[in-house]
Design an enzyme around this catalytic site. Structure first.
Site, mmCIF file in Angstrom:
data_model
loop_
_atom_site.group_PDB
_atom_site.id
_atom_site.type_symbol
_atom_site.label_atom_id
_atom_site.label_comp_id
_atom_site.label_asym_id
_atom_site.label_seq_id
_atom_site.Cartn_x
_atom_site.Cartn_y
_atom_site.Cartn_z
ATOM 1 N N ASP A 344 27.715 35.644 58.478
ATOM 2 C CA ASP A 344 27.027 34.647 59.282
ATOM 3 C C ASP A 344 27.980 33.476 59.461
ATOM 4 O O ASP A 344 29.037 33.404 58.812
ATOM 5 C CB ASP A 344 25.730 34.194 58.606
ATOM 6 N N VAL A 402 20.094 36.300 66.744
ATOM 7 C CA VAL A 402 18.883 35.918 67.462
ATOM 8 C C VAL A 402 18.691 36.783 68.718
ATOM 9 O O VAL A 402 19.655 37.195 69.368
ATOM 10 C CB VAL A 402 18.940 34.415 67.822
ATOM 11 N N SER A 430 15.110 44.409 69.898
ATOM 12 C CA SER A 430 13.814 45.055 70.087
ATOM 13 C C SER A 430 13.463 45.249 71.563
ATOM 14 O O SER A 430 12.570 46.026 71.889
ATOM 15 C CB SER A 430 12.718 44.234 69.396
ATOM 16 N N HIS A 451 17.464 49.751 66.321
ATOM 17 C CA HIS A 451 16.316 48.855 66.223
ATOM 18 C C HIS A 451 15.539 49.114 64.937
ATOM 19 O O HIS A 451 14.865 50.133 64.811
ATOM 20 C CB HIS A 451 15.413 49.053 67.455
ATOM 21 N N GLU A 463 14.792 53.057 65.670
ATOM 22 C CA GLU A 463 15.075 53.572 67.013
ATOM 23 C C GLU A 463 16.573 53.487 67.249
ATOM 24 O O GLU A 463 17.168 52.402 67.154
ATOM 25 C CB GLU A 463 14.365 52.729 68.077
ATOM 26 N N ASN A 501 8.191 49.448 71.683
ATOM 27 C CA ASN A 501 7.680 48.219 72.287
ATOM 28 C C ASN A 501 7.202 48.440 73.714
ATOM 29 O O ASN A 501 6.265 47.783 74.173
ATOM 30 C CB ASN A 501 8.734 47.117 72.235
ATOM 31 N N TYR A 667 5.249 55.800 62.728
ATOM 32 C CA TYR A 667 6.168 55.132 61.817
ATOM 33 C C TYR A 667 6.515 53.704 62.251
ATOM 34 O O TYR A 667 6.852 52.861 61.427
ATOM 35 C CB TYR A 667 7.468 55.928 61.697
#
Length: 723
Positions: A344, A402, A430, A451, A463, A501, A667
């Site tokens: 980071d 982010v 996502s 994902h 995913e 999603n 799942y």
């Protein structure tokens, strides 16, 4: 040789000891198919015909003992009527009883996994010895049935009713040490000493040091429990197990009832009770769907295994972006043995990521799954860093910064210059298009989506998103890494929201439409939880976070404007949704303790939802009418959009099969397992009935509810998603 079959051989040594060995040809494991059971019956008859045997060892030539019945046969067999199923189980009982009644001592050598029917075979013998690495259990309740080949009869007589209820109702796989402590086995030894230990038991029984006849009598007689003991053992257990299993899973409680009813009976009478209960459960929709779920899971794992075989294992990974998500990914990687760098740009973010990983390891230690030394060693596999200094030797990087396309594009472009040309780059996004994120990369073939679902350590799905330019090697390496992390990876193609999603947000769209029709969100939550979801849509939105939901809704609205245009929220006024209104009023959900519900900390420090009148008043602002809807109408308004979008994902080639689509929903978002998945749910309702329901709703509510032309054709010709 006493007997030779395709799966079983029986041979005799010079001391008169027979060895019945399971070794199913052309298979990696032993399974009890109908053909293998028939062979076992023939082998037992051959044993009965031998006059000079001194004992019998039952063992396996494979790394496992017997994994259980052949579940691929279940759907076909369970289509038969209850009388057929009862008779089938009684035939198996006769074979198993014949083993139990042989006129000499018997022992099973359990070298590996012995589950279901494999465990029940082992229970027929007088003694059991177990390798210290083996597992023993009766997991049938997880398939919506109960042990039907004597497990509900023999196990309670062997280890006591309380312990047997725990094993059977819980469907647990039990380690050797636990099995020995319970009395399910008589000895636990290293694998290379298993044969000697089995022969030693037989020798001692033959010399009279061990009274195998007394052991046998105990196993075949009624349970020695008085009325008060029975009440305490069974009635208390039924209440507890019913609360744990819930109303949709009858098998655990039914298994207790079977043990209770058979407790005071002889072996044969208790087995008749067991056979009847098994047949009844086998005919339920819950059993059908849970068996289908198991088969789908096997297919998904097999596909993932084929991908993973194409590449070398990931030896060193890295995650970009610490914090809760990065810390969760680092924990999962390190806990399963793959060292990981956690990078980071801020020291405090690294500390937050390490804190998350430490907390998760500490929980493992508290539960006794890790020693302090093991915890320290695994934690050392996470190396925090503020620089790219060691990134030249990384095999795969997970970008987890982010959820902002510009930020992710900048980070990925910078990262690509810091790693080897063969390093695989993945994005834990996502919603953001993988093709978009790849457009400025020099090596887009080395890039794909990975994902994870939150919380990472609990959610089994990953995913793996294939972009237009993603290579097969990149997909295979990412699948291999996900498997090494203990996850179930499902490969999907790129589109807004990918699979999970993209399917979830029409469900939220149905919820928003209900709010506009004046429905009570608390009632909707309770109905959908009763339907089988772990939480209702309003509660789920609070957990997801309203800011996240609004952002993802905008992505969906842009990608599928005709169906999902309203998911983007919009300005205040006619088109505003309840989700958008919550967001604009800074009610973000659990992350700031107020959303559709308010949140307080419980005794364990976890958020507990409570009714919030301010939220109720706010939601009333979006209601444009007040329709009186039945429970069935509300469920249809929620489920039809979700199921239709799953169909579209399959038709568009976003997901490769109905099995993968259904497993991803189970799942990834907790689709009720006992319903089998969205596509199996359509099959159960009937494709024609589902299409008719969707068309009625589409007339009133618009394109979100409109069935596809392919689905209409399926309805017309009687097709199904599953054969």
């Amino acid at each position: 040789m006493i007997y030779q079959g395709n799966a079983i051989t029986v041979a005799k040594n010079g001391e008169g000891i027979a060895r019945l060995t399971f070794d199913l040809k052309d298979e990696s494991v032993n399974k009890l198919s109908a053909a293998v059971i028939e062979e076992l019956g023939e082998a037992v008859k051959a044993l009965q015909g031998e006059s000079d045997l001194q004992g019998l060892v039952i063992d396996s030539a494979k790394e496992v003992f017997i994994v259980g019945a052949d579940i691929t046969e279940f759907h076909g067999v369970f289509e038969k009527d209850e009388a057929f199923l009862v008779e089938m189980n009684q035939r198996v009982h006769a074979i198993f009883n014949a083993i139990e009644d042989l006129p000499f001592p018997t022992v099973t050598a359990i070298n590996g996994i012995a589950l279901g029917g494999g465990c029940e075979v082992a229970l027929t013998t007088d003694y059991r010895v177990m390798a210290d690495s083996a597992r023993l259990g009766l997991p049938e309740t997880k398939l919506g049935i109960l042990p039907g080949w004597g497990g509900c009869v023999r196990l309670p007589r062997l280890i006591g009713a309380d312990n047997a209820i725990e094993w059977i109702a819980g469907g647990t796989e039990n380690k050797a040490a636990a099995a020995l402590k319970m009395g399910a086995v008589d000895a636990v030894v290293p694998g290379d000493q298993l044969e000697d230990a089995a022969l030693d038991l037989l020798t001692r029984a033959a010399r009279g040091e061990l009274d195998y006849r007394a052991r046998r009598a105990e196993k075949t007689s009624p349970l020695k429990l008085g009325p008060i003991e029975q009440m305490m053992a069974f009635e208390t257990a039924k209440g507890y197990v019913a609360g744990k299993a819930g109303p949709h899973y009858p098998a655990p409680v039914e298994s207790i009832k079977v043990i209770q009813k058979g407790a005071g009976e002889s072996r044969e009478r208790a087995q008749a009770i067991e056979a009847k209960a098994f047949a009844k459960l086998a005919k339920t929709d819950v059993c059908f769907n849970l068996v289908g779920l198991f088969l789908n899971d096997q297919l998904v794992k097999k596909k993932a295994g084929k991908y993973a075989q194409q590449v070398a294992p990931i030896r060193q990974a890295a995650v970009l972006g610490a914090g809760i998500m990065g810390g969760g990914i680092a924990y999962q990687s390190a806990s399963k043995g793959t060292p990981i760098l956690m990078k980071d740009i801020k020291e405090e973010a690294l500390e937050l990521g390490l804190k998350e990983a430490r907390k998760l390891f500490a929980k493992q230690a508290e539960r006794g799954k890790l020693t302090t030394e093991q915890m320290a060693e695994k934690l050392s596999h996470i190396r925090p860093t503020l620089s790219y200094g060691d990134f030249g030797h990384i095999d795969l990087v997970v970008e987890a910064v982010v959820e902002n396309p510009k930020v992710k594009e900048a980070v990925l472009t910078e990262l690509e210059d810091q790693v080897d040309e063969a390093t695989i780059l993945t994005s834990n996004t996502s919603t953001i298009s993988i093709d978009r994120l790849a457009q400025n990369l020099k090596r887009p073939e080395n890039f794909c989506g990975m994902h994870f679902f939150n919380p990472v350590h609990r959610m089994p799905l990953v995913e793996v998103i294939r972009g237009e330019k993603t290579s097969g090697t990149a997909v295979a390496a990412t699948v291999a890494y996900a498997r090494a992390m203990g996850k179930t990876p499902i490969v999907v193609n790129d589109c807004p929201g990918f699979l999970v999603n993209r399917v979830l947000f029409p469900y939220f769209g149905g919820f928003s439409l209900l709010m506009k029709q004046g429905a009570d969100f608390q009632r909707v939550d309770k109905l959908m939880e009763k339907f089988g979801w772990p939480m209702g849509p309003a509660y789920l939105l609070d957990v997801v976070g309203m800011d996240t939901a609004v952002h993802a809704g905008e992505v969906m609205a842009e990608g599928f404007p005709e169906r999902m245009g309203s998911l983007g929220g919009g300005a205040k006024g006619e088109s505003q949704s309840a989700i958008q209104l919550m967001f604009e009023n800074d009610r973000l959900g659990q992350k700031n303790a107020k959303g559709f519900y308010a949140y307080e900390e419980d005794k364990k420090g976890k958020p507990k939802k409570v009714v919030d009148e301010a939220a109720i008043a706010l939601v009333k602002e979006v209601a444009k009418e007040h329709r009186e809807l039945s429970d069935e109408e509300i469920i249809a308004r929620m489920m039809v959009p979700l199921c239709l979008e799953t169909v579209r994902c399959l038709e568009d080639g976003i997901v490769g099969s109905a099995a993968e689509a259904d497993m991803a929903l189970i799942y990834g978002i907790g689709f009720p397992p006992f319903r089998g998945g969205a596509l199996r749910y359509i099959d159960a309702l009937g494709v024609a009935e589902f299409v008719a329901q969707a068309e009625r709703l589409a007339e009133e509510l618009g394109p979100l509810y409109a069935p596809t032309e392919t689905l209409r054709r399926m309805a017309a010709d009687g097709s199904r998603f599953y054969a």
